[in-house]
Design a protein around this motif. Structure first.
Motif, PDB file in Angstrom:
ATOM      1  N   VAL A  78      25.162  -9.052  17.252  1.00  0.00           N
ATOM      2  CA  VAL A  78      25.654  -7.743  16.811  1.00  0.00           C
ATOM      3  C   VAL A  78      25.249  -7.464  15.367  1.00  0.00           C
ATOM      4  O   VAL A  78      24.792  -6.365  15.048  1.00  0.00           O
ATOM      5  N   SER A  79      25.365  -8.486  14.500  1.00  0.00           N
ATOM      6  CA  SER A  79      24.995  -8.193  13.107  1.00  0.00           C
ATOM      7  C   SER A  79      23.499  -7.951  12.960  1.00  0.00           C
ATOM      8  O   SER A  79      23.071  -7.257  12.051  1.00  0.00           O
ATOM      9  N   SER A  80      22.701  -8.508  13.894  1.00  0.00           N
ATOM     10  CA  SER A  80      21.271  -8.253  13.784  1.00  0.00           C
ATOM     11  C   SER A  80      20.919  -6.825  14.181  1.00  0.00           C
ATOM     12  O   SER A  80      19.863  -6.319  13.814  1.00  0.00           O
ATOM     13  N   ILE A  81      21.793  -6.159  14.936  1.00  0.00           N
ATOM     14  CA  ILE A  81      21.497  -4.768  15.285  1.00  0.00           C
ATOM     15  C   ILE A  81      22.413  -3.790  14.547  1.00  0.00           C
ATOM     16  O   ILE A  81      22.528  -2.627  14.927  1.00  0.00           O
ATOM     17  N   LYS A 139      16.523  -1.622  12.406  1.00  0.00           N
ATOM     18  CA  LYS A 139      15.727  -1.856  11.202  1.00  0.00           C
ATOM     19  C   LYS A 139      15.273  -3.307  11.087  1.00  0.00           C
ATOM     20  O   LYS A 139      14.122  -3.582  10.751  1.00  0.00           O
ATOM     21  N   ALA A 140      16.200  -4.215  11.387  1.00  0.00           N
ATOM     22  CA  ALA A 140      15.890  -5.631  11.215  1.00  0.00           C
ATOM     23  C   ALA A 140      14.740  -6.044  12.129  1.00  0.00           C
ATOM     24  O   ALA A 140      13.842  -6.781  11.727  1.00  0.00           O
ATOM     25  N   TYR A 141      14.749  -5.514  13.364  1.00  0.00           N
ATOM     26  CA  TYR A 141      13.692  -5.878  14.299  1.00  0.00           C
ATOM     27  C   TYR A 141      12.383  -5.177  13.950  1.00  0.00           C
ATOM     28  O   TYR A 141      11.303  -5.696  14.209  1.00  0.00           O
ATOM     29  N   GLU A 142      12.516  -3.973  13.357  1.00  0.00           N
ATOM     30  CA  GLU A 142      11.305  -3.313  12.857  1.00  0.00           C
ATOM     31  C   GLU A 142      10.660  -4.155  11.761  1.00  0.00           C
ATOM     32  O   GLU A 142       9.443  -4.303  11.701  1.00  0.00           O
ATOM     33  N   TYR A 143      11.500  -4.722  10.908  1.00  0.00           N
ATOM     34  CA  TYR A 143      10.994  -5.589   9.843  1.00  0.00           C
ATOM     35  C   TYR A 143      10.261  -6.790  10.448  1.00  0.00           C
ATOM     36  O   TYR A 143       9.162  -7.135  10.022  1.00  0.00           O
ATOM     37  N   LEU A 144      10.868  -7.390  11.451  1.00  0.00           N
ATOM     38  CA  LEU A 144      10.236  -8.542  12.110  1.00  0.00           C
ATOM     39  C   LEU A 144       8.884  -8.135  12.686  1.00  0.00           C
ATOM     40  O   LEU A 144       7.897  -8.860  12.577  1.00  0.00           O
ATOM     41  N   GLU A 203       2.951 -13.054  10.199  1.00  0.00           N
ATOM     42  CA  GLU A 203       3.487 -14.289   9.642  1.00  0.00           C
ATOM     43  C   GLU A 203       4.467 -14.942  10.614  1.00  0.00           C
ATOM     44  O   GLU A 203       4.373 -16.129  10.919  1.00  0.00           O
ATOM     45  N   LEU A 204       5.377 -14.140  11.148  1.00  0.00           N
ATOM     46  CA  LEU A 204       6.418 -14.703  12.017  1.00  0.00           C
ATOM     47  C   LEU A 204       5.849 -15.123  13.375  1.00  0.00           C
ATOM     48  O   LEU A 204       6.255 -16.148  13.929  1.00  0.00           O
ATOM     49  N   GLY A 205       4.907 -14.342  13.894  1.00  0.00           N
ATOM     50  CA  GLY A 205       4.312 -14.688  15.178  1.00  0.00           C
ATOM     51  C   GLY A 205       3.596 -16.016  15.099  1.00  0.00           C
ATOM     52  O   GLY A 205       3.673 -16.861  15.990  1.00  0.00           O
ATOM     53  N   VAL A 249      18.247  -8.882   8.676  1.00  0.00           N
ATOM     54  CA  VAL A 249      16.949  -9.473   9.025  1.00  0.00           C
ATOM     55  C   VAL A 249      17.087 -10.976   9.267  1.00  0.00           C
ATOM     56  O   VAL A 249      16.535 -11.529  10.218  1.00  0.00           O
ATOM     57  N   ARG A 250      17.859 -11.618   8.414  1.00  0.00           N
ATOM     58  CA  ARG A 250      18.076 -13.051   8.607  1.00  0.00           C
ATOM     59  C   ARG A 250      18.711 -13.301   9.964  1.00  0.00           C
ATOM     60  O   ARG A 250      18.369 -14.246  10.679  1.00  0.00           O
ATOM     61  N   MET A 251      19.658 -12.456  10.328  1.00  0.00           N
ATOM     62  CA  MET A 251      20.320 -12.605  11.630  1.00  0.00           C
ATOM     63  C   MET A 251      19.304 -12.403  12.755  1.00  0.00           C
ATOM     64  O   MET A 251      19.321 -13.113  13.759  1.00  0.00           O
TER      65      MET A 251
END
Lengths: 504, 295
Positions: free
Chosen positions: B32-35, B56-61, B67-69, B262-264
């Motif tokens: 929930v906090s990630s969304i 937003k957080a997933y857009e950032y990812l 890098e993350l992939g 984003v961390r979440m």
């Protein structure tokens, strides 16, 4: 019997296999030192590769390699050396650097932090710099000035060179500009902590969802308000910004008691958040989220613009205490040469470039012209078209790489930022103990015990969550039990010796 | 009797359900906090229902996927390869140890058992791995140190072999003309699927969650695993907030670190594969651990 032989055969085969693996590794190992050997064997045309370690936050910029290549081009020409950058995440820094130093890995220049400096020197992990500075680091000495250059000396020898940035600090209250306008707050009348009260009251009355006096995680509001020279750790301090070389117990002073009373009052009045002790965000995150109005902070020229960028809200600040230079503000970021270095002479030459060569500094700080920044005028730069802070391939940290005064100024910052910063550094009150670094090894046990007591009481007291009338005496008693007096005595002894050696 | 056991069932089930809920709640909070939008988290703290829904957080990812992939790929490779290698080596060491006709039986057992109790400590280990084996900044640094072999697992597998694979079966195989190796692959291993699944899951989780090797042996960002990146972000933030003198100079650096949501979100994508993999192992898992655990 036959079966037994089979088993032994199997084991022998396994051993062979293992031996094959390790001998394979052995050749690898043999090959690489040989490679290094030919590099630094002193042939005039073979440039020495300098390994430069520093810390980064978050991810490593994607164009790191390009910066490395550009830097190497400059250094090859000027000092016949190439540069290998080794950015290490701050969280892993302590661990990895320690391992690299103990295992004698290739490492020439590295960033030093004030908190571990004395310890690293005591362990003999750094090379004494005085002679090297005199030979090939004259540019560094000239850029730093004698006061700050001498601030890093331990037993009469410098082991580190502070980066040139804000070497002093002043303390003040920062607040969102929109609130100042909305409630017509008069900041010009604020000269002391007391004067803040009416402002905090106005915000409290008119902005019920906002904390007027914010503190961030791991800190109290008072963390960024200091009239003392903490001598690094606050266990035994010099009052009045170190104008007198007598070490006292800060927590026993009337000044501290008065500050705690004030915080208690503000806590009860609701200026300080009820969960201030356990808050988990940084002050700028709280301001960014619209939950806080302002907080005490360490100021420097250009601070308002920096905070505005950080919080996304226009920020203004008012200075409460004038700028001071203490050992801790100077030595918290330095560069040193590791004892692992095969060629300290070259390392010093490169360090010298970092303090004198505009091209080198700007490569480190901003990247490559045309790719990572474009010049707007002689000294002002901006992002190239179609690039912004999020998509730029490289951005460095100006305060980390040598002489920040040689760095370009980013559009939006004060054009005269570096002149102001110079003035700020030069006009700062200088603690008489500037340059003294306490070595806590002789009182290691007490130091750990006192640290525990501080963690237990300090933030809760300074946030006003505990009643100082009752808890301050208990706090002081616990500190004494933990042996703070012994630390103070040791500190005074070291300070006196230092003062005598430095002719104070 | 039947009545009583019904009560026992009721009570034990509700206690276990309570435990499961206590385990699930943090995950719900995490997702929930990630969304949720960053500002609603700061304003109101964490909550079980997103007050302001935001991706937003997933857009950032997504924006940082290069890098993350890559980090994700490293994690997957290390997990798959590491687990396979570890299973192969563990079972091949455990099998001879389980046979009663191996010479120096107690000596091998002692060698393995010794590593359970003692190790060389961080600095000597680091020296050996970096200077003798030269694995610093190679993919091996994420696979070999600390994770590849585990004495406990070897003993677990050995016990399983000893108790669940009758020696008569192996003898029968040999009479039928199978050599040691064939007997091992055709008879012993297929009978040991439960323990292999158990150890495999243990190892896979260890590899998936490992950040320590990355922090110690890797400085090259190309080799960062997803847990390593997450751990770096979080400890950087902690370090900055606990070092006020550095934080005031380095204030701007804080802004470059990802926000709470984003961390979440990174934690969510980090934990999902393990959550998905679990049910598939469940069947073997219970059997493997109950049989093998009797040492």
């Amino acid at each position: 019997m036959k079966r037994k032989l089979n088993w032994i055969g199997a084991i022998l085969a396994m051993m062979l296999l293992l031996a094959a693996c390790s001998s394979n590794n052995g050749t690898n190992e043999a090959a690489s030192p040989a490679g290094n050997g030919s590099n630094d064997s002193g042939e005039a045309e073979a440039p020495y590769e300098l390994t430069v370690a520093y810390f980064t936050f978050g991810s490593v910029p994607q164009d790191q390699k390009l910066i490395e290549e550009e830097l190497s081009k400059i250094t090859k020409e000027k000092i016949n050396a190439t540069v290998k950058l080794l950015p290490i995440s701050l969280s892993a820094w302590q661990n990895q650097v320690n391992l690299m130093l103990t295992s004698n890995e290739k490492l020439d220049l590295m960033v030093l932090m004030g908190s571990t400096y004395a310890n690293q020197v005591a362990k003999g992990q750094l090379i004494a710099l005085d002679e090297l500075l005199a030979q090939s680091g004259t540019g560094i000495l000239a850029a730093l000035g004698p006061d700050y250059a001498n601030a890093t000396k331990i037993n009469g020898q410098a082991y580190g060179v502070p980066t040139i940035r804000d070497l002093a600090t002043s303390y003040g209250y920062l607040i969102r500009q929109d609130l100042v306008d909305k409630h017509a707050l008069d900041l010009s009348q604020v000269k002391t902590l007391n004067d803040l009260e009416p402002i905090l009251q106005t915000i409290k009355d008119n902005e019920p969802n906002m904390i007027p006096f914010v503190n961030g995680t791991g800190a109290s509001p008072l963390t960024y308000y200091s009239t003392r020279d903490s001598l690094g750790d606050d266990m035994g301090v010099l009052l009045d910004n170190g104008q007198d070389l007598k070490v006292v117990n800060w927590f026993e002073t009337e000044e501290y008691a008065a500050q705690l009373k004030q915080m208690r009052k503000w806590y009860q009045a609701g200026y300080i958040s009820k969960d201030a002790v356990t808050v988990k965000e940084s002050t700028s995150d709280i301001l960014k989220g619209g939950k806080g109005a302002g907080n005490l902070a360490t100021l420097k020229p250009g601070f308002d613009t920096q905070e505005t960028r950080l919080t996304g809200k226009a920020i203004t600040s008012v200075e409460l205490l004038p700028s001071v230079a203490k050992t801790s503000t100077v030595t918290n970021i330095m560069w040193g040469i590791a004892k692992n270095s095969k060629n300290p002479e070259k390392a010093m030459q490169f360090l010298n470039l970092m303090y004198t060569d505009k091209d080198v500094v700007n490569l480190f700080d901003w990247g490559i012209e045309g790719k990572h920044y474009v010049k707007v005028s002689e000294n002002i730069i901006d992002y190239p078209q179609g690039v912004d802070a999020a998509s730029v391939g490289y951005s460095g940290m100006g305060w980390l790489f040598g002489n920040q005064f040689l760095s370009y100024i980013f559009k939006g910052d004060d054009e005269n930022l570096w002149e102001k910063m110079k003035e700020f550094n030069n006009s700062a009150i200088k603690s008489k103990a500037l340059g003294f670094t306490f070595d806590s090894t002789p009182v290691k046990t007490e130091f750990a015990a006192v640290s525990n007591v501080l963690t237990q009481y300090r933030i809760a007291l300074e946030c006003g969550a505990l009643d100082p009338d009752k808890m301050l005496p208990e706090f002081i008693a616990k500190l004494k039990d933990a042996g703070i007096d012994k630390i103070i005595a040791e500190k005074q002894k070291q300070l006196d010796a230092w003062a005598a050696a430095n002719g104070q | 009797m039947a009545h009583e056991s019904k009560w026992v069932t009721w009570i034990s089930h509700s206690v276990l359900m309570g435990f499961s809920i206590a385990c699930i709640i943090p995950f719900i909070l995490l997702i929930v906090s990630s969304i949720s939008s960053e500002s609603s988290i700061i304003q109101n703290g964490y909550s079980f229902f997103p007050q302001q829904f935001s991706l937003k957080a997933y857009e950032y990812l997504w924006a940082h996927w290069s890098e993350l992939g890559r980090a994700y790929g490293i994690t997957v490779f290390v997990t798959v390869f590491g687990t396979a290698a570890s299973l192969a080596m563990t079972s091949m060491l455990a099998y001879p140890m389980s046979r009663s006709d191996i010479p120096l039986k107690s000596f091998w057992a002692f060698l393995v058992f010794f590593t359970l109790l003692f190790n060389g400590g961080l600095v000597p280990t680091y020296l050996i791995y970096t200077q003798v084996f030269e694995i610093k900044n190679t993919i091996w640094a994420l696979i070999v140190p600390g994770l590849l072999m585990n004495g406990f697992n070897v003993l677990l597998v050995r016990t399983f072999f000893m108790t669940s694979v009758p020696p008569a079966l192996i003898e029968a195989a040999q009479i039928d003309g199978a050599g040691e190796i064939k007997a091992f692959y055709k008879i012993v291993l297929p009978l040991s699927a439960p323990i292999m699944a158990t150890i495999g899951l243990f190892e896979a989780i260890l590899y998936w969650n490992d950040w320590f090797n990355g922090m110690t042996y890797v400085t090259d960002p190309k080799l960062f695993s997803i847990q390593n990146i997450l751990n770096r972000i979080i400890s950087d933030i902690q370090f900055l907030s606990n070092n006020s003198s550095l934080a005031s100079t380095a204030g701007g650096a804080m802004a470059e670190l990802p926000s709470t949501s984003v961390r979440m979100a990174i934690a969510v994508i980090g934990v999902l594969p393990i959550l998905i993999a679990y049910p598939f192992f469940q069947k073997h898992f219970i059997k493997g651990i109950t049989i093998g655990a009797v040492k």
